[in-house]
Design an enzyme around this catalytic site. Sequence first.
Site, short mmCIF file in Angstrom:
data_model
loop_
_atom_site.label_atom_id
_atom_site.label_comp_id
_atom_site.label_asym_id
_atom_site.label_seq_id
_atom_site.Cartn_x
_atom_site.Cartn_y
_atom_site.Cartn_z
N CYS A 46 -57.86 12.41 -72.80
CA CYS A 46 -56.55 12.05 -73.50
C CYS A 46 -56.59 12.06 -74.82
CB CYS A 46 -55.96 10.79 -72.85
SG CYS A 46 -55.68 11.04 -71.20
C1 BEZ Z 1 -59.88 10.97 -69.43
O1 BEZ Z 1 -58.55 10.96 -70.11
O2 BEZ Z 1 -60.77 11.28 -69.76
C2 BEZ Z 1 -59.58 10.48 -67.80
C3 BEZ Z 1 -58.56 9.63 -67.40
C4 BEZ Z 1 -58.41 9.34 -66.09
C5 BEZ Z 1 -59.52 9.95 -65.16
C6 BEZ Z 1 -60.50 10.65 -65.68
C7 BEZ Z 1 -60.32 11.25 -66.97
#
Ligand code: BEZ
Length: 219
Positions: A46
């Site tokens: 994100c």
């Molecule tokens: C991420 O944003 O990296 C992420 C969020 C939840 C699960 C896996 C990755």
Amino acid sequence: MPGLTIGDTIPDLEAETTQGKINLHHFCSNSWTILFSHPGDFTPVCTTELGKMAEYAKEFNQRGVKLLGLSCDDIQSHNEWIKDIEAFTPGCKVSYPIMSDPKREIIKKLNMVDPDEKDSSGNNLPSRALHIVGPDLQVKLSFLYPATTGRNMDEVVRVVESLQKASKFKIATPANWKPGDPAVIQPSVTDQQAKDMFPQGFETKDLPSGKNYLRFTKV
Ligand code: BEZ
């Protein structure tokens, strides 16, 4: 019951954002809008996505497209997180608002829930959903990615261009189309109509069926 999808009018709702309270219909009226959700603040993928979105904001702005992010955490958390996002993608400025949704009500209304991702309290988290909303408040295109797959912002720009061209001309964009490539004329347009609609001309591909439905033009 299926959730919000192509052709649906987005729900009218109020949301807290990093730039104050908004009414979604008011925010999205009369312009194109990209609504995009993220599983959570301070997560790796994100953080890269929000930075890329900020880097591409100029591209969207040039095309008259507003950006509106969503992550369920609260506004204080978003504001702290923005510092990380801007540090990770140097030169980017998160100038678009990010909604919060602590009660997980907005993600349900916008069909952004990931059934497989839960926070430590067992609450559902958003998927990487992205809706492109037209000036008429209808969803024109949606992506739905799992938490483990980050989105490609070049693809978002590409589909915005496709949608905007198809809203102006009776065209569609073929596989792997890129801005500047020829588009195809929609099948509902007769050759006679195509001559009037596309004075620049069009090229009809010869096909084994002998049917003249694959017609390319530049728009
Ligand atoms: C991420 O944003 O990296 C992420 C969020 C939840 C699960 C896996 C990755």
